[in-house]
Design an enzyme around this catalytic site. Structure first.
Site, PDB file in Angstrom:
ATOM      1  N   ASN A  11      42.178  39.942  27.685  1.00 57.98           N
ATOM      2  CA  ASN A  11      42.894  38.723  27.268  1.00 57.98           C
ATOM      3  C   ASN A  11      42.131  37.429  27.519  1.00 57.98           C
ATOM      4  O   ASN A  11      42.570  36.373  27.076  1.00 57.98           O
ATOM      5  CB  ASN A  11      44.296  38.647  27.927  1.00 57.98           C
ATOM      6  CG  ASN A  11      45.166  39.806  27.525  1.00 57.98           C
ATOM      7  OD1 ASN A  11      45.310  40.082  26.330  1.00 57.98           O
ATOM      8  ND2 ASN A  11      45.710  40.526  28.480  1.00 57.98           N
ATOM      9  N   ALA A  75      43.458  41.401  34.425  1.00 55.47           N
ATOM     10  CA  ALA A  75      44.543  42.268  34.930  1.00 55.47           C
ATOM     11  C   ALA A  75      44.026  43.575  35.526  1.00 55.47           C
ATOM     12  O   ALA A  75      44.668  44.142  36.429  1.00 55.47           O
ATOM     13  CB  ALA A  75      45.527  42.552  33.806  1.00 55.47           C
ATOM     14  N   HIS A  78      43.753  44.277  39.363  1.00 52.23           N
ATOM     15  CA  HIS A  78      44.882  44.734  40.182  1.00 52.23           C
ATOM     16  C   HIS A  78      45.240  46.195  39.955  1.00 52.23           C
ATOM     17  O   HIS A  78      46.150  46.708  40.596  1.00 52.23           O
ATOM     18  CB  HIS A  78      46.105  43.845  39.879  1.00 52.23           C
ATOM     19  CG  HIS A  78      45.772  42.387  39.742  1.00 52.23           C
ATOM     20  ND1 HIS A  78      45.200  41.666  40.768  1.00 52.23           N
ATOM     21  CD2 HIS A  78      45.879  41.515  38.690  1.00 52.23           C
ATOM     22  CE1 HIS A  78      45.004  40.412  40.363  1.00 52.23           C
ATOM     23  NE2 HIS A  78      45.399  40.304  39.101  1.00 52.23           N
ATOM     24  N   ASP A  85      35.241  51.618  41.494  1.00 54.69           N
ATOM     25  CA  ASP A  85      34.232  52.662  41.748  1.00 54.69           C
ATOM     26  C   ASP A  85      32.891  52.305  41.107  1.00 54.69           C
ATOM     27  O   ASP A  85      31.831  52.560  41.685  1.00 54.69           O
ATOM     28  CB  ASP A  85      34.699  54.017  41.195  1.00 54.69           C
ATOM     29  CG  ASP A  85      35.768  54.669  42.075  1.00 54.69           C
ATOM     30  OD1 ASP A  85      35.981  54.196  43.206  1.00 54.69           O
ATOM     31  OD2 ASP A  85      36.390  55.653  41.615  1.00 54.69           O
ATOM     32  N   ILE A  99      40.246  32.498  37.599  1.00 56.27           N
ATOM     33  CA  ILE A  99      40.501  31.113  37.206  1.00 56.27           C
ATOM     34  C   ILE A  99      41.655  30.553  38.045  1.00 56.27           C
ATOM     35  O   ILE A  99      41.589  29.458  38.588  1.00 56.27           O
ATOM     36  CB  ILE A  99      40.853  31.059  35.704  1.00 56.27           C
ATOM     37  CG1 ILE A  99      39.666  31.577  34.875  1.00 56.27           C
ATOM     38  CG2 ILE A  99      41.248  29.652  35.281  1.00 56.27           C
ATOM     39  CD1 ILE A  99      40.011  31.917  33.438  1.00 56.27           C
ATOM     40  N   SER A 100      42.702  31.340  38.143  1.00 58.48           N
ATOM     41  CA  SER A 100      43.892  30.901  38.887  1.00 58.48           C
ATOM     42  C   SER A 100      43.818  31.378  40.335  1.00 58.48           C
ATOM     43  O   SER A 100      43.044  32.296  40.662  1.00 58.48           O
ATOM     44  CB  SER A 100      45.146  31.463  38.211  1.00 58.48           C
ATOM     45  OG  SER A 100      45.136  32.890  38.241  1.00 58.48           O
ATOM     46  N   ARG A 109      49.488  40.459  41.967  1.00 58.91           N
ATOM     47  CA  ARG A 109      48.149  39.874  41.761  1.00 58.91           C
ATOM     48  C   ARG A 109      47.401  39.683  43.086  1.00 58.91           C
ATOM     49  O   ARG A 109      46.265  39.241  43.111  1.00 58.91           O
ATOM     50  CB  ARG A 109      48.249  38.524  41.046  1.00 58.91           C
ATOM     51  CG  ARG A 109      48.784  38.636  39.628  1.00 58.91           C
ATOM     52  CD  ARG A 109      48.702  37.310  38.900  1.00 58.91           C
ATOM     53  NE  ARG A 109      49.677  37.254  37.838  1.00 58.91           N
ATOM     54  CZ  ARG A 109      49.488  37.703  36.595  1.00 58.91           C
ATOM     55  NH1 ARG A 109      48.340  38.242  36.256  1.00 58.91           N
ATOM     56  NH2 ARG A 109      50.448  37.621  35.688  1.00 58.91           N
TER      57      ARG A 109
HETATM   58  O1  CA2 Z   1      43.125  33.949  37.110  1.00 61.58           O
HETATM   59  C1  CA2 Z   1      42.409  34.787  36.567  1.00 61.58           C
HETATM   60  O2  CA2 Z   1      41.255  34.580  36.238  1.00 61.58           O
HETATM   61  C2  CA2 Z   1      43.004  36.169  36.261  1.00 61.58           C
HETATM   62  O3  CA2 Z   1      41.973  37.136  36.431  1.00 61.58           O
HETATM   63  C3  CA2 Z   1      43.461  36.107  34.817  1.00 61.58           C
HETATM   64  C4  CA2 Z   1      44.190  37.367  34.369  1.00 61.58           C
HETATM   65  C5  CA2 Z   1      45.287  37.734  35.337  1.00 61.58           C
HETATM   66  O4  CA2 Z   1      45.863  38.963  34.964  1.00 61.58           O
HETATM   67  C6  CA2 Z   1      44.785  37.831  36.753  1.00 61.58           C
HETATM   68  O5  CA2 Z   1      45.865  38.128  37.605  1.00 61.58           O
HETATM   69  C7  CA2 Z   1      44.131  36.535  37.192  1.00 61.58           C
HETATM   70  C8  CA2 Z   1      44.823  37.169  32.984  1.00 61.58           C
HETATM   71  C9  CA2 Z   1      43.888  36.710  31.938  1.00 61.58           C
HETATM   72  C10 CA2 Z   1      44.696  36.335  30.752  1.00 61.58           C
HETATM   73  O6  CA2 Z   1      44.033  35.263  30.137  1.00 61.58           O
HETATM   74  C11 CA2 Z   1      44.707  34.532  29.233  1.00 61.58           C
HETATM   75  C12 CA2 Z   1      44.069  33.412  28.756  1.00 61.58           C
HETATM   76  C13 CA2 Z   1      44.694  32.609  27.846  1.00 61.58           C
HETATM   77  C14 CA2 Z   1      45.954  32.943  27.395  1.00 61.58           C
HETATM   78  C15 CA2 Z   1      46.583  34.068  27.861  1.00 61.58           C
HETATM   79  C16 CA2 Z   1      45.956  34.864  28.772  1.00 61.58           C
END
Ligand code: CA2
Length: 138
Positions: A11, A75, A78, A85, A99-100, A109
């Site tokens: 994503n 995702a 997690h 591995d 990013i978050s 998460r």
């Molecule tokens: O914060 C991050 O970088 C994450 O790896 C982003 C993942 C999330 O599942 C992790 O828990 C934390 C999700 C990426 C989804 O990216 C999107 C970007 C734009 C719009 C929708 C989803």
């Protein structure tokens, strides 16, 4: 010349298009061009996939040759024992980025299959997390 690769999981191809409040409004391609210009003395490759096995294949492909891997497994962070591995199996050090701030979000998460075998973890700084990870390899 030092060779790094940024690998993005599922994503993250939607960056800049959806959920700008969490992930910002810049597309990854725009960001990458900026970062390549700024760090032009190193080679920065990029790979994104929504498929777990393709991410594992890429880790195997670059993991004995590149100097560093910046990995946002999204995702799969997690859930994926397989990606965990793969990181353990390769030689190239991996810096996990997000990013978050995943610890400020849902409980699921807080778990990472990447962290135990990563060289380090950088999270919560928006796209700057990737830049900090690149700097860690310089
Ligand atoms: O914060 C991050 O970088 C994450 O790896 C982003 C993942 C999330 O599942 C992790 O828990 C934390 C999700 C990426 C989804 O990216 C999107 C970007 C734009 C719009 C929708 C989803």
């Amino acid at each position: 010349m030092k060779k790094l690769i940024i690998i993005n999981g599922p994503n993250l191809n939607l960056l800049g298009k959806r959920e700008p409040n969490i992930y910002g409004s810049l597309s990854f391609t725009e960001f990458l061009e900026e970062i390549k210009g700024k760090y032009n003395t190193i080679e920065i490759a990029y790979f994104q996939s929504n498929v777990e096995g393709e991410l594992i294949d890429k880790l195997h492909e670059v993991g004995f040759d590149y100097d560093g891997i910046v990995l946002n497994a999204a995702a799969y962070t997690h859930t994926s024992v397989g990606i965990g591995d793969a990181i353990k199996a390769i030689d190239t050090p991996v810096v996990e980025v997000h990013i978050s701030n995943t610890f400020g979000r849902e409980e699921f998460r807080h778990q990472s299959y990447i962290s135990p075998n990563a060289k380090g973890v950088i999270l919560g700084f928006g796209l700057q997390s990737y830049e900090l990870a690149i700097q860690s390899f310089l």
